[in-house]
Enzyme design. Structure first.
Site, PDB file in Angstrom:
ATOM      1  N   PHE A  56       0.812  -1.213   0.000  1.00  0.00           N
ATOM      2  CA  PHE A  56       0.000   0.000   0.000  1.00  0.00           C
ATOM      3  C   PHE A  56       0.850   1.271   0.000  1.00  0.00           C
ATOM      4  CE2 PHE A  56      -2.544   3.398   1.834  1.00  0.00           C
ATOM      5  CZ  PHE A  56      -3.749   3.249   1.165  1.00  0.00           C
ATOM      6  N   MET A  57       0.467   2.205  -0.843  1.00  0.00           N
ATOM      7  CA  MET A  57       1.123   3.512  -0.941  1.00  0.00           C
ATOM      8  C   MET A  57       0.068   4.601  -0.838  1.00  0.00           C
ATOM      9  SD  MET A  57       3.118   5.094  -4.278  1.00  0.00           S
ATOM     10  CE  MET A  57       1.579   5.313  -5.206  1.00  0.00           C
ATOM     11  N   ASP A  59       0.414   9.177   0.287  1.00  0.00           N
ATOM     12  CA  ASP A  59       0.929  10.502  -0.045  1.00  0.00           C
ATOM     13  C   ASP A  59       2.355  10.510  -0.597  1.00  0.00           C
ATOM     14  OD1 ASP A  59      -1.371  10.896   1.395  1.00  0.00           O
ATOM     15  OD2 ASP A  59      -0.451  12.131   2.945  1.00  0.00           O
ATOM     16  N   GLN A  76       4.477   7.669   1.333  1.00  0.00           N
ATOM     17  CA  GLN A  76       3.953   6.903   2.446  1.00  0.00           C
ATOM     18  C   GLN A  76       3.762   5.447   2.011  1.00  0.00           C
ATOM     19  OE1 GLN A  76       2.658   8.424   5.907  1.00  0.00           O
ATOM     20  NE2 GLN A  76       4.640   9.001   5.052  1.00  0.00           N
ATOM     21  N   ASP A 183       2.667  16.760   8.794  1.00  0.00           N
ATOM     22  CA  ASP A 183       2.909  16.977   7.369  1.00  0.00           C
ATOM     23  C   ASP A 183       3.739  18.233   7.077  1.00  0.00           C
ATOM     24  OD1 ASP A 183       1.169  14.836   7.276  1.00  0.00           O
ATOM     25  OD2 ASP A 183      -0.551  16.027   6.654  1.00  0.00           O
ATOM     26  N   GLU A 235      -4.706  18.884   5.873  1.00  0.00           N
ATOM     27  CA  GLU A 235      -3.524  18.030   5.787  1.00  0.00           C
ATOM     28  C   GLU A 235      -2.600  18.526   4.675  1.00  0.00           C
ATOM     29  OE1 GLU A 235      -4.532  13.612   7.328  1.00  0.00           O
ATOM     30  OE2 GLU A 235      -5.194  13.991   5.278  1.00  0.00           O
TER      31      GLU A 235
END
Length: 588
Positions: A56-57, A59, A76, A183, A235
């Site tokens: 899983f990927m 940002d 991420q 972030d 975000e």
């Protein structure tokens, strides 16, 4: 096709005298110092858009351009499953933003329960941090360390140009006792010779501006708060200096001669999730000015980066010259369904990035300070028979073109353009539409422009309701937007890229952009472009170009789709590269 278990075993076998990360790490099943292999041959796997090797990927993080012309993309990454969690910084590099080499994971959690959340990276050319004596290519990453009790900002530094990182012994560098503080996006502000970080106070709907002389000691400077669409939290903020076109003619946004020299403009980009108007996640931007501590928007308008539903958490590359179009990449998904899309169980990965986009500001018709976001053109080496497009017409007026591309474009990737000229200012009629169809299952995705919008506006629409590979109540199937017809040009320009499971479209050099993912049961193999009911005198030119796979050159083991990345191992005193490892896997 290799199994997931065998791919993991290959990665472990590759780890022979490989360079190991200096980050402490507690998870023994994730390889360190070597990239994770992945199978890039799946029917749903894009061939031009970046996607992770497995798992899983989300940002994009830490993107920068180094002095050697290499683009670094971090992201991420959960290397332990096909849903979010166990956040690491994955890493890939590219010379052209289309051909990617998977690198070893760059930053790991240091303890169970930690997550290395989103952040950014800069090149500390002048060694303000003190980490890089006698070098100018030292990289400092600033990221959010997420734990069960707090989100703090940490830094890690790289002596080898961004491939391996050492966490700073004095972390955290910013802590405010909050578990909704994340972030950081860092940039250099030359007039005050200081670093600036924008950080999200997520559920306070606030972006904090922090300054530092050395990336270690930070001071709060100001806040930007309660602007635009709030959703449920802010975000992934970005603050970036942005060139501006000299006029609203929508001339070539990549031509520097079109840029104004009337002062520096900035945009502050803020992502929200959940709470987007169409549900889930979305990104918005605010044009304005910045004096080193305070950002001042030009107005109170809300402007979105994308009119569809699959563009989130975009980040701009650090170290792009300020006078050039700025380059961004975003996550092509939406949190409402990102963890359930079918690439997970079918192909052992989830999510891809958008195409790289060039960005400038322009005063377009009735819309000042519009962000023009347009894809960086694919390299000509990816064009299949560029002198002979798949479809082409200089006068597609009230007519239709159709072509099958199963055998000629095995990648399933196409670019297409529809340029409509000499459009009347009043009493306009007509449509220009495109469809990508599976001749086997009858599935389709489609879109087009509607010239008779009324009051001089031109609607653009997209539709993914015709594919059947994914059913989810939040997977909204239709999107639309509008632009005003420019009276100076009387022209509408539509450009798009289809890449197996993702479609991106750009109207009028990116005045409006739409990103739409989709998942078909069959292979889309036919393209149809047509116009209907156009006013006499309107001109339409069309071109469709087949594009090759950017991953094909990275495959090993006889073209079976497996990509190993930047692997170097030792065997019998000889340096053996990725083709050796691929054949080793085949023989097991």
């Amino acid at each position: 096709m290799y199994s997931s278990a065998l791919l993991t075993l290959l990665a472990l076998l590759c780890n022979v005298q490989a360079q190991t990360s200096s980050s402490v790490y507690v998870e023994p099943t994730v390889p360190t110092g070597t990239p994770i292999p992945g199978d890039y041959s799946g029917a749903l796997r894009p061939q031009l858009h970046y996607s992770p090797p497995i798992d899983f990927m989300n940002d994009p993080n830490g993107m920068f351009l180094d002095a050697n012309g290499t683009y670094h993309l971090y992201y991420q990454y959960n290397p332990l499953g096909i849903v979010a969690g166990n956040q690491h910084w994955g890493h890939a590099t590219s010379q052209d933003l289309y051909h990617w080499v998977n690198q070893p994971i760059a930053i790991y959690p240091g303890a169970a329960g930690e997550g290395i959340f989103s952040g950014s990276a800069v090149i500390d050319v002048n060694n303000t941090s003190g980490f890089f004596p006698n070098q100018t290519n030292g990289v400092v990453a600033m990221y959010t360390l997420n734990t069960a009790t707090e989100e703090t900002q940490e830094i890690a530094y790289s002596l080898d140009g961004g491939y391996t990182f050492t966490k700073y012994a004095g972390n955290p560098v910013i802590s405010i006792g909050s578990n909704e503080f994340r972030d950081p996006k860092v940039s250099w502000y030359a007039p005050t010779q200081s670093w600036v970080a924008v950080i999200s106070y997520a559920q306070d709907f606030t972006i904090g501006f922090w300054t530092s002389p050395n990336l270690v000691n930070w001071t709060h400077a100001s806040n930007f708060t309660h602007a635009g669409i709030l959703g449920l939290q802010y975000e992934c903020p970005n603050l970036v200096s942005m060139p501006m076109l000299a006029n609203s003619s929508l001339a070539d946004p990549l031509d520097p001669s079109n840029f104004a020299s009337t002062g520096e403009m900035y945009i502050l980009q803020v992502s929200i999730n959940p709470g987007a108007p169409q549900g889930g996640s979305i990104s918005q931007y605010f044009p304005g000015t910045f004096n080193g501590t305070v950002f001042t928007p030009v107005d109170t308008a809300t402007r979105f980066t994308d009119f569809a539903k699959d563009n989130y958490a975009g980040q701009f590359f650090y170290n792009i010259p300020q006078s050039s179009p700025q380059i961004s990449i975003a996550w092509a998904s939406n949190w409402e369904y990102a963890q359930t899309v079918p690439t997970g169980p079918l192909e052992d990965f989830r999510s891809f990035m958008t195409l790289p986009r060039t960005n400038v500001l322009a005063n377009t018709t009735r819309n000042p300070y519009t962000l023009l976001a347009y894809p960086l053109p694919p390299p000509t080496s990816l064009e299949i028979t560029p002198s002979t497009p798949l479809l082409s017409s200089n006068n597609l007026t009230n007519n239709t073109l159709l072509a099958s591309y199963t055998s000629t474009v095995p990648s399933g990737a196409l670019s297409f353009s529809i340029n409509i000229t000499n459009i009347p200012q009043v009493n306009t009629t007509g449509t220009a539409n495109f469809t990508f169809l599976s001749s086997v299952t009858g599935e389709y995705v489609r879109g087009g422009v509607f010239l008779a919008g009324g009051n001089g506006d031109t609607p653009l629409w997209l539709d993914r309701s015709g594919v059947r590979g994914f059913d989810n109540p939040f997977f909204t199937d239709k999107f639309s937007t509008d632009v005003w017809l420019n009276p100076d040009t009387s022209t509408v320009r539509l450009y798009g890229v289809l890449d197996r499971s993702v479609l991106e479209v750009f109207l009028n050099n990116g005045e409006k952009a739409g990103t739409m993912i989709f998942f078909a049961e069959g292979i889309l193999d036919t393209v149809i472009i047509g116009t209907n009911d156009l006013n006499p005198g309107i001109g339409v030119s069309v071109e469709v170009v087949g594009l090759g796979s950017a991953w094909a050159a990275e495959e090993v083991g006889g073209g079976n789709g497996t990509v190993l990345g930047n692997v170097t191992a030792m065997a019998g005193g000889q340096v053996m590269r990725r083709d050796w490892v691929g054949h080793l896997g085949e023989g097991m």
